[in-house]
Write a protein that holds these residues in place. Structure first.
Motif, PDB file in Angstrom:
ATOM      1  N   UNK A 246      52.274  10.627  22.200  1.00  0.00           N
ATOM      2  CA  UNK A 246      52.135  11.406  20.970  1.00  0.00           C
ATOM      3  C   UNK A 246      51.905  12.880  21.234  1.00  0.00           C
ATOM      4  N   UNK A 247      51.483  13.231  22.433  1.00  0.00           N
ATOM      5  CA  UNK A 247      51.191  14.647  22.727  1.00  0.00           C
ATOM      6  C   UNK A 247      49.766  14.989  22.334  1.00  0.00           C
ATOM      7  N   UNK A 248      49.580  16.225  21.866  1.00  0.00           N
ATOM      8  CA  UNK A 248      48.229  16.690  21.551  1.00  0.00           C
ATOM      9  C   UNK A 248      48.006  16.558  20.048  1.00  0.00           C
ATOM     10  N   UNK A 249      46.900  15.938  19.676  1.00  0.00           N
ATOM     11  CA  UNK A 249      46.547  15.945  18.255  1.00  0.00           C
ATOM     12  C   UNK A 249      45.511  17.050  18.042  1.00  0.00           C
ATOM     13  N   UNK A 250      45.514  17.655  16.857  1.00  0.00           N
ATOM     14  CA  UNK A 250      44.637  18.809  16.651  1.00  0.00           C
ATOM     15  C   UNK A 250      43.153  18.432  16.724  1.00  0.00           C
ATOM     16  N   UNK A 251      42.323  19.414  17.044  1.00  0.00           N
ATOM     17  CA  UNK A 251      40.874  19.202  17.125  1.00  0.00           C
ATOM     18  C   UNK A 251      40.266  19.226  15.726  1.00  0.00           C
ATOM     19  N   UNK A 252      40.883  18.550  14.815  1.00  0.00           N
ATOM     20  CA  UNK A 252      40.349  18.454  13.459  1.00  0.00           C
ATOM     21  C   UNK A 252      40.460  17.006  13.043  1.00  0.00           C
TER      22      UNK A 252
ATOM     23  N   UNK B 226      45.460   2.214  20.654  1.00  0.00           N
ATOM     24  CA  UNK B 226      45.511   3.665  20.426  1.00  0.00           C
ATOM     25  C   UNK B 226      44.598   4.264  21.492  1.00  0.00           C
ATOM     26  N   UNK B 227      45.156   5.057  22.363  1.00  0.00           N
ATOM     27  CA  UNK B 227      44.381   5.581  23.487  1.00  0.00           C
ATOM     28  C   UNK B 227      44.350   7.094  23.397  1.00  0.00           C
ATOM     29  N   UNK B 228      43.141   7.646  23.334  1.00  0.00           N
ATOM     30  CA  UNK B 228      43.031   9.113  23.310  1.00  0.00           C
ATOM     31  C   UNK B 228      42.069   9.555  24.389  1.00  0.00           C
ATOM     32  N   UNK B 229      42.213  10.803  24.797  1.00  0.00           N
ATOM     33  CA  UNK B 229      41.210  11.404  25.674  1.00  0.00           C
ATOM     34  C   UNK B 229      40.693  12.665  25.008  1.00  0.00           C
ATOM     35  N   UNK B 230      39.438  12.944  25.246  1.00  0.00           N
ATOM     36  CA  UNK B 230      38.813  14.163  24.741  1.00  0.00           C
ATOM     37  C   UNK B 230      38.130  13.934  23.403  1.00  0.00           C
ATOM     38  N   UNK B 231      37.207  14.891  23.100  1.00  0.00           N
ATOM     39  CA  UNK B 231      36.584  14.898  21.781  1.00  0.00           C
ATOM     40  C   UNK B 231      35.593  13.787  21.516  1.00  0.00           C
ATOM     41  N   UNK B 232      34.956  13.257  22.568  1.00  0.00           N
ATOM     42  CA  UNK B 232      34.051  12.137  22.322  1.00  0.00           C
ATOM     43  C   UNK B 232      32.571  12.454  22.537  1.00  0.00           C
ATOM     44  N   UNK B 233      32.277  13.662  23.084  1.00  0.00           N
ATOM     45  CA  UNK B 233      30.833  13.858  23.325  1.00  0.00           C
ATOM     46  C   UNK B 233      30.203  14.572  22.132  1.00  0.00           C
TER      47      UNK B 233
ATOM     48  N   UNK C 119      40.503  15.053  10.243  1.00  0.00           N
ATOM     49  CA  UNK C 119      41.388  14.401   9.269  1.00  0.00           C
ATOM     50  C   UNK C 119      42.838  14.326   9.722  1.00  0.00           C
ATOM     51  N   UNK C 120      43.420  15.470  10.114  1.00  0.00           N
ATOM     52  CA  UNK C 120      44.811  15.360  10.576  1.00  0.00           C
ATOM     53  C   UNK C 120      44.951  14.482  11.821  1.00  0.00           C
ATOM     54  N   UNK C 121      43.981  14.524  12.724  1.00  0.00           N
ATOM     55  CA  UNK C 121      44.049  13.682  13.926  1.00  0.00           C
ATOM     56  C   UNK C 121      43.999  12.211  13.518  1.00  0.00           C
ATOM     57  N   UNK C 122      43.133  11.905  12.555  1.00  0.00           N
ATOM     58  CA  UNK C 122      42.999  10.518  12.089  1.00  0.00           C
ATOM     59  C   UNK C 122      44.309  10.056  11.460  1.00  0.00           C
TER      60      UNK C 122
ATOM     61  N   UNK D  68      34.294  11.234  14.026  1.00  0.00           N
ATOM     62  CA  UNK D  68      34.758  11.345  12.628  1.00  0.00           C
ATOM     63  C   UNK D  68      36.138  10.725  12.455  1.00  0.00           C
ATOM     64  N   UNK D  69      36.971  10.847  13.472  1.00  0.00           N
ATOM     65  CA  UNK D  69      38.316  10.270  13.382  1.00  0.00           C
ATOM     66  C   UNK D  69      38.220   8.756  13.139  1.00  0.00           C
ATOM     67  N   UNK D  70      37.331   8.110  13.909  1.00  0.00           N
ATOM     68  CA  UNK D  70      37.154   6.662  13.760  1.00  0.00           C
ATOM     69  C   UNK D  70      36.724   6.345  12.328  1.00  0.00           C
ATOM     70  N   UNK D  71      35.825   7.159  11.792  1.00  0.00           N
ATOM     71  CA  UNK D  71      35.358   6.947  10.413  1.00  0.00           C
ATOM     72  C   UNK D  71      36.484   7.184   9.408  1.00  0.00           C
ATOM     73  N   UNK D  72      37.197   8.303   9.536  1.00  0.00           N
ATOM     74  CA  UNK D  72      38.289   8.632   8.601  1.00  0.00           C
ATOM     75  C   UNK D  72      39.361   7.552   8.585  1.00  0.00           C
ATOM     76  N   UNK D  73      39.632   6.983   9.734  1.00  0.00           N
ATOM     77  CA  UNK D  73      40.685   5.961   9.787  1.00  0.00           C
ATOM     78  C   UNK D  73      40.235   4.658   9.151  1.00  0.00           C
ATOM     79  N   UNK D  74      38.934   4.546   8.913  1.00  0.00           N
ATOM     80  CA  UNK D  74      38.411   3.289   8.382  1.00  0.00           C
ATOM     81  C   UNK D  74      38.383   2.208   9.453  1.00  0.00           C
ATOM     82  N   UNK D  75      38.281   2.639  10.723  1.00  0.00           N
ATOM     83  CA  UNK D  75      38.286   1.673  11.825  1.00  0.00           C
ATOM     84  C   UNK D  75      36.892   1.069  12.000  1.00  0.00           C
ATOM     85  N   UNK D  76      36.855  -0.094  12.613  1.00  0.00           N
ATOM     86  CA  UNK D  76      35.577  -0.728  12.933  1.00  0.00           C
ATOM     87  C   UNK D  76      35.181  -0.295  14.336  1.00  0.00           C
ATOM     88  N   UNK D  77      34.040   0.377  14.434  1.00  0.00           N
ATOM     89  CA  UNK D  77      33.629   0.816  15.772  1.00  0.00           C
ATOM     90  C   UNK D  77      32.982  -0.345  16.507  1.00  0.00           C
TER      91      UNK D  77
END
Ligand code: AMP
Ligand code: MG
Length: 399
Positions: free
Chosen positions: A223-229, A247-254, A231-234, A263-272
């Motif tokens: 997918x390339x780079x998703x923005x550091x925001x 779905x595998x991502x790197x970065x933005x987890x700390x 909602x659009x990333x979600x 927030x992405x996990x929350x916006x997507x409505x995913x179960x953590x």
């Protein structure tokens, strides 16, 4: 769950992930795939008794007492090339010219090699006696009907493809390749091929993930780079959830300002499923589930991304690929280099393992990946371990 062990994280992913799926693929697409069901021989192979050489098929009893001076004389009754079928019965005193692989004509029970006979008009001169079944291949000599040609869980090699083909198998039930959508987060990231401007770095994690996923036999959507925001990333990630198993991502987890993956996990409505895995590097990893897709958000530090990919993602990928064994092999080994840091928590250090011994590269900071390129293992250092001396015995995970 928060702040769990590596083993717990892997167990959660394995427990919540769907079962692998089967598909049938033609032989030319089956190389390297994992077979989903035992495949058995449906007939004896070779399917008929046949000649192992170019020569003359005859009745062995006719050659009793033959010598070079007094050869047995056979009437040449006909000829059969491989692929032909000689339908007539061969009678005493007759021989049939036969090529390697030709079906033994009815009545014959031995073959004499072509180089050993002489021809005299319509006669074949046999200079020595042949035994019953001399130079004779039996039907089913290679494969017996009912034998397991390839067992469930085995990987299809070229030789196994050939065995299946010899049984007329045209398509094989295999486990579907795991489908992985992979993305990086980070506004500092620039793709190779684009000029680097101040403050930016090239995206390397994406290629590590892409390469390892392909090496492991996955279908990869880069997918390339998703923005550091968030909602659009979600939105971009959620679009892939219908296709992807992971779905595998790197970065933005700390815990930085741009660490959007929570927030992405929350916006997507995913179960953590978890956040925080007791290991260094890579502690802040997040595991989640979005409908049938699993999600893993790994730390962006290149070595952290690498270590967590191997230790957390790989067992899940192994399950999705239909592999029976999901854990990585482990060994005890002797350290050939000292490790000068104390480890308050559990730590994984890149290493090169060979025959019970393990070397450490000089550079092992989690922001550095360069030295990992020559490594094939991690040393697994338990929490509360002091500095490690040369010669210490350690646990090693092989990659
Ligand atoms: P993050 O996990 O987003 O806080 O990133 C941690 C560190 O890893 C930062 O120095 C990032 O610039 C770096 N980093 C994050 N993603 C990548 C990537 N895809 N390739 C190379 N370095 C990265
Ligand atoms: Mg970041």
């Amino acid at each position: 769950m928060e702040d769990i062990t590596l083993e717990q994280a892997v167990e959660l992913l394995l427990r919540h992930s769907p079962q692998p799926q089967k598909e049938a693929v033609p032989l030319t697409e089956a190389l390297g795939r994992i077979v989903a069901e035992d495949i058995r021989a449906s007939f004896d192979n070779p399917p008929f008794d046949r000649s192992p050489l170019d020569g003359y098929a005859l009745i062995a009893a006719d050659t009793a007492g033959a010598t070079a001076a007094k050869p047995a004389r056979m009437r040449l009754a006909g000829e059969e090339c491989a692929g032909d079928f000689y339908a007539d019965r061969v009678h005493p005193g007759e021989a049939v010219r036969i090529m390697t692989g030709g079906a033994m004509p009815q009545g014959t029970d031995a073959v004499i090699r072509q180089e050993d006979v002489q021809l005299a008009g319509e006669e074949v001169l046999i200079p020595y006696p042949l035994r019953h079944h001399e130079n004779y291949c039996f039907a089913g000599e290679d494969i017996r009907r009912g034998a397991v040609l390839v067992a469930a869980g085995e990987t299809l090699t070229a030789a196994r493809l050939a065995v299946l083909a010899s049984q007329g198998v045209a398509s094989v039930p295999v486990w579907r390749r795991p489908r992985v959508a992979v993305a990086s987060t980070g506004d500092e990231l620039v793709m190779p091929g684009t000029p680097l401007t101040p403050g930016k770095i090239y995206n390397s994690n994406l290629f590590l993930a892409f390469g390892r996923l392909r090496e492991l036999g996955c279908d990869v959507d880069v997918m390339g780079v998703v923005p550091d925001e968030a909602e659009p990333a979600a939105r971009r990630l959620a679009e892939k959830s219908a296709w992807a198993d992971l779905l595998l991502t790197t970065g933005g987890v700390s815990v930085g300002k741009k660490d959007i993956m929570h927030d992405v996990v929350t916006y997507m409505g995913a179960e953590r499923l978890f956040r925080g895995v007791q290991m260094k590097p890579g502690y802040p990893a997040i595991g989640y589930r979005l409908k049938a897709a699993m999600g893993l958000a790994l730390s962006g530090n290149p070595f952290a991304a690498y270590a967590t990919f191997e230790l957390i993602a790989r067992p899940l990928l192994a399950k999705l690929a239909g592999r029976k064994e999901t854990s990585l092999p482990r060994r005890r080994a002797v350290l050939l280099d000292a490790f000068p840091k104390e480890s308050r928590g559990r730590r994984f250090v890149r290493a090169f393992y060979e025959e019970g011994r393990v070397r450490l590269p000089e550079q092992h900071a989690s922001g550095s990946l360069f030295s990992a390129a020559g490594c094939n293992a991690f040393v697994d250092i338990p929490p509360g371990t002091g500095k490690l001396e040369k010669g210490a015995e350690v646990d090693v995970v092989l990659l």
